[in-house]
Design an enzyme around this catalytic site. Structure first.
Site, PDB file in Angstrom:
ATOM      1  N   ASP A  17      49.719 -33.312  17.353  1.00 17.17           N
ATOM      2  CA  ASP A  17      49.494 -33.078  18.782  1.00 17.17           C
ATOM      3  C   ASP A  17      50.711 -33.552  19.588  1.00 17.17           C
ATOM      4  O   ASP A  17      51.297 -34.589  19.286  1.00 17.17           O
ATOM      5  CB  ASP A  17      48.231 -33.834  19.217  1.00 17.17           C
ATOM      6  N   GLU A  26      52.031 -28.761  17.539  1.00 13.46           N
ATOM      7  CA  GLU A  26      51.513 -28.319  18.841  1.00 13.46           C
ATOM      8  C   GLU A  26      52.716 -28.282  19.778  1.00 13.46           C
ATOM      9  O   GLU A  26      53.119 -29.284  20.346  1.00 13.46           O
ATOM     10  CB  GLU A  26      50.428 -29.286  19.333  1.00 13.46           C
ATOM     11  N   ASP A  82      41.640 -27.331  25.164  1.00 15.19           N
ATOM     12  CA  ASP A  82      42.049 -27.657  26.531  1.00 15.19           C
ATOM     13  C   ASP A  82      41.948 -26.465  27.478  1.00 15.19           C
ATOM     14  O   ASP A  82      42.146 -26.624  28.687  1.00 15.19           O
ATOM     15  CB  ASP A  82      43.490 -28.176  26.545  1.00 15.19           C
TER      16      ASP A  82
END
Length: 500
Positions: free
Chosen positions: A294, A343, A396
């Protein structure tokens, strides 16, 4: 270990669903029967990847990106029926105070530990002892941290008495003696979690389903990791962050996102051969077949926000030794082909992409981001490349249906026109149109949020970045998954060459 290149050796489809979003379980989904049933659904649909969010223990807000430990499992995901099946917990009663389900779950685990400790030794006692021994490098600090945190009424460790805050030897020895029973309970809880997790992983792999995990780049300041390893973080003398992590203003927020995590003391990390990071990669790669890093861009440069700032606006980019870190990780753990995904969303510079390509790490493509700008938008399907993972949206993002319905008229028309012209959609319906567009992409792996599979609209979002309430609570029910939906999904996966 499964390598990244063997995962992307063919076209695959996956579904993004966090464990807590499963049906069943008290208060949230868990690792029990419904998790195994979900694997059956994936396998029957030809889907070979299940992506989850981080599975670590959360704070009260439930965010899996601000956890009490980077290594421990969330005890609220433990299947209580498993404890009953093993004879350590009586069958659950129907009358449970729904406002205190989390406390009830922990009480059940404590009760099961009492039964486990008092019953005749068997293979599980040997497995427990082996787990406690092999995981001691993080488990002892975590169990002590949890026991002290409870003794201190849930206060952050920076507010504890100085001798406990600073881990003075005499205070730690006294605490281990004083809190021995609770420490043992926490270690048992972690043993049970990882037993259940590995049972689920074995079952998934037997059905041809790979587990795809998520590793947040930062850890919470109020965590066992920072308390036990202060030298590796940029902290004041009393343990608070000198500056905090986040991102500048972007697609999601005009004032940026102030996450509040402490930054790393990268100089100290590097001097010690990135030992802390190697341990972290090892623990994650032991859990999953594939791991997403991430906020990968934070390994090249991170957004440093003054701790006193209320927003992320007044920050600055600071270089990080990402190349040296990844070089060490790849050379130490596998040499090449580690099963990692980057990511690479947000403000991505050529330097960030060069770092990703240097280690041949696949990136992410988000279709909901594709329709801003011109034809060179990298998220538009005609610009996709194979070594990527394409999503309709992530945890998200809003659901695709809600996103589409809330677009301005001209942009919604552009989406419809593109799907007709480039994705073969004769009659554009959402979210089916974007789902099929993702499946048609040349990207080797296409991931669909479960909300999009179910065709859900407004009110079913998992997380809204920059907000702290009403997130991480979404769950689906089996009633929402109709036979027609499942049949259509299986047909789409097969027709786009992603059936495994």
């Amino acid at each position: 270990m499964t390598h990244a290149h063997s995962i992307l050796d063919r076209r695959r489809a996956g579904i993004l669903l966090h464990i807590t979003s499963l049906p069943g379980g008290l208060g949230n989904g868990d690792l029990g029967q419904d998790a195994h049933r979900f694997v059956d659904f994936l396998a029957a649909s030809g889907i070979s990847v299940w992506q989850t969010l981080p599975i670590n223990p959360t704070h009260s807000d439930g965010s899996p990106y601000q956890c009490l430990s980077a290594h421990a499992g969330n005890p609220l995901m433990i299947d209580l029926n498993w404890l009953t099946d093993h004879g350590w917990l009586p069958a659950m009663r129907d009358t449970i105070d729904r406002t205190a389900i989390a406390d009830y779950r922990i009480r059940c685990i404590k009760q099961a530990f009492g039964s486990f400790r008092n019953c005749p030794r068997n293979e599980y006692h040997a497995a427990h002892d082996e787990f406690v021994k092999t995981q001691d490098w993080w488990l002892s600090d975590y169990a002590l941290f949890i026991a002290l945190r409870e003794e201190q009424g849930g206060r952050t460790w920076q507010e504890w008495p100085i001798d406990m805050r600073d881990r003075e030897a005499a205070a730690m020895e006294a605490a281990r003696s004083r809190l021995a029973d609770r420490i043992a309970e926490v270690k048992f809880e972690q043993f049970v979690f990882f037993e259940q997790w590995m049972e689920l992983r074995r079952y998934a792999n037997q059905q041809g389903v790979l587990l795809f995990g998520d590793m947040p780049i930062f850890v919470a300041g109020n965590s066992a990791d920072v308390w036990a390893c202060r030298e590796f973080f940029d902290l004041t003398d009393n343990g608070y962050a000198r500056a905090v992590a986040g991102v500048p203003p972007d697609y999601f927020s005009a004032t940026g996102q102030r996450w509040g995590n402490p930054h790393y003391n990268w100089e100290r990390m590097q001097v010690t051969g990135f030992r802390w990071w190697l341990d972290r990669f090892r623990s994650q790669l032991a859990l999953y077949d594939w791991v997403r890093i991430d906020h990968f861009r934070g390994l090249e440069a991170y957004w440093e926000i003054p701790a006193e700032s209320e927003t992320a606006v007044h920050g600055r980019w600071v270089k990080a030794p990402g190349e040296a870190l990844l070089e060490t990780v790849f050379n130490t753990l596998n040499g090449s082909g580690l099963p990692l995904v980057a990511e690479n969303l947000g403000i991505i510079t050529p330097e960030v992409e060069a770092l990703r390509h240097r280690f041949d790490i696949p990136g992410m493509l988000i279709l909901q981001f594709a329709f801003d700008g011109g034809d060179d938008n990298p998220y538009l399907p005609h610009n996709h490349t194979e070594n990527n993972v394409v999503y309709t949206g992530t945890h998200d993002n809003d659901t695709t249906l809600s996103w589409y319905e809330n677009l301005p008229d001209d942009q919604r028309q552009r989406v419809s026109n593109y799907l007709r012209d480039h994705c073969g959609e004769h009659e554009v319906r959402m979210p089916q149109g974007l789902v099929r567009c993702a499946l048609a992409s040349v990207a080797r792996l296409a991931i669909l949020p479960m909300q999009d599979v179910l065709g859900l609209g407004q009110g079913h979002r998992m997380n809204t970045p920059g907000t702290i309430s009403d997130n991480w609570r979404w769950r689906f029910s089996w009633k929402q998954l109709t036979k027609r939906t499942a049949k259509n999904l299986a047909a789409w996966v097969r027709n786009h060459g992603r059936h495994v």
